[in-house]
Design an enzyme around this catalytic site. Structure first.
Site, mmCIF file in Angstrom:
data_model
loop_
_atom_site.group_PDB
_atom_site.id
_atom_site.type_symbol
_atom_site.label_atom_id
_atom_site.label_comp_id
_atom_site.label_asym_id
_atom_site.label_seq_id
_atom_site.Cartn_x
_atom_site.Cartn_y
_atom_site.Cartn_z
ATOM 1 N N ASP A 164 0.866 -1.181 0.000
ATOM 2 C CA ASP A 164 0.000 0.000 0.000
ATOM 3 C C ASP A 164 0.904 1.232 0.000
ATOM 4 O O ASP A 164 2.128 1.129 -0.180
ATOM 5 C CB ASP A 164 -0.992 -0.051 1.173
ATOM 6 C CG ASP A 164 -0.327 0.206 2.516
ATOM 7 O OD1 ASP A 164 0.924 0.257 2.583
ATOM 8 O OD2 ASP A 164 -1.057 0.367 3.514
ATOM 9 N N CYS A 208 3.387 -2.946 4.018
ATOM 10 C CA CYS A 208 2.535 -1.784 4.328
ATOM 11 C C CYS A 208 3.311 -0.951 5.337
ATOM 12 O O CYS A 208 4.531 -1.104 5.447
ATOM 13 C CB CYS A 208 1.149 -2.218 4.801
ATOM 14 S SG CYS A 208 1.079 -3.085 6.378
ATOM 15 N N THR A 211 3.432 -0.984 8.615
ATOM 16 C CA THR A 211 4.039 -1.834 9.650
ATOM 17 C C THR A 211 4.254 -3.271 9.209
ATOM 18 O O THR A 211 4.958 -4.025 9.893
ATOM 19 C CB THR A 211 3.112 -1.886 10.881
ATOM 20 O OG1 THR A 211 1.842 -2.402 10.439
ATOM 21 C CG2 THR A 211 2.929 -0.509 11.511
ATOM 22 N N HIS A 265 10.432 -23.585 10.210
ATOM 23 C CA HIS A 265 9.476 -24.233 11.122
ATOM 24 C C HIS A 265 8.015 -24.101 10.680
ATOM 25 O O HIS A 265 7.213 -24.973 10.983
ATOM 26 C CB HIS A 265 9.602 -23.640 12.538
ATOM 27 C CG HIS A 265 10.884 -24.002 13.215
ATOM 28 N ND1 HIS A 265 11.128 -23.753 14.544
ATOM 29 C CD2 HIS A 265 12.012 -24.606 12.741
ATOM 30 C CE1 HIS A 265 12.338 -24.185 14.869
ATOM 31 N NE2 HIS A 265 12.906 -24.690 13.789
ATOM 32 N N HIS A 280 7.381 -30.254 12.407
ATOM 33 C CA HIS A 280 6.809 -28.968 11.968
ATOM 34 C C HIS A 280 5.684 -29.187 10.958
ATOM 35 O O HIS A 280 4.719 -28.429 10.921
ATOM 36 C CB HIS A 280 7.905 -28.089 11.360
ATOM 37 C CG HIS A 280 9.050 -27.848 12.303
ATOM 38 N ND1 HIS A 280 8.896 -27.215 13.505
ATOM 39 C CD2 HIS A 280 10.360 -28.194 12.213
ATOM 40 C CE1 HIS A 280 10.067 -27.156 14.137
ATOM 41 N NE2 HIS A 280 10.967 -27.747 13.374
#
Ligand code: RB5
Length: 149
Positions: free
Chosen positions: A8, A65, A67, A98, A133
């Site tokens: 964004d 974005c 964050t 993992h 995993h």
């Protein structure tokens, strides 16, 4: 590899240098981005990249974005997506080893371009370790199947 990048307006500062870096590493890059200067909504870019990943149109996705949080939450709503938001390389590497993450996200307002490239490199170089995993990832897939949403 073929890699889709979505961002964004909060991530568009980092996108060009990450795309260029991926191309230098020999990857093909598809980009989903806002028009220059446009304030836009991150969920649509998370969705576009996530849908390309689950449809196997690309081998991996990268989302940016402000964050990395909102766009990764959006991507994780698409069935089959395991998106991680990282601000350092160790989590990026472990998320592949993992959790077999298929989308990497980070924040254009949180990490600089040098650190972002280190995060990308750590993620791309890492390999899923399978074993116990894989069992845990199957449990997450079962949760997706059971979800009423
Ligand atoms: C946009 O201002 C910002 O909220 C967005 O880029 C992101 O950080 C949301 O998680």
């Amino acid at each position: 590899m073929k890699i889709a990048i979505g961002c964004d307006h909060g991530g568009d500062n980092l996108r060009p240098s990450i795309a260029e870096y991926l191309q230098k590493l020999g990857h093909d890059v598809i980009e989903y981005l806002p028009k220059s200067g446009e304030s836009t909504d991150y969920p649509q870019y998370g969705k576009m990249v996530a849908e390309d990943v689950v449809a196997n149109k690309v081998d991996a996705g990268i989302l940016i974005c402000g964050t990395g949080v909102g766009i990764s939450i959006a991507a994780n709503k698409v069935k089959g997506i395991r998106a991680v938001v990282c601000s350092e390389p160790a989590t990026a590497r472990l998320s592949k080893q993992h959790n077999n993450t298929n989308i990497l996200a980070f924040g254009g307002r949180i990490v600089g371009s040098v650190l972002a490239k280190e995060i990308v490199k750590a993620w791309l170089d890492a390999e899923f370790e399978g074993g116990r995993h894989a069992r845990r990832i199957s449990m997450i897939a079962d949760m997706e199947e059971e979800s009423l949403c």
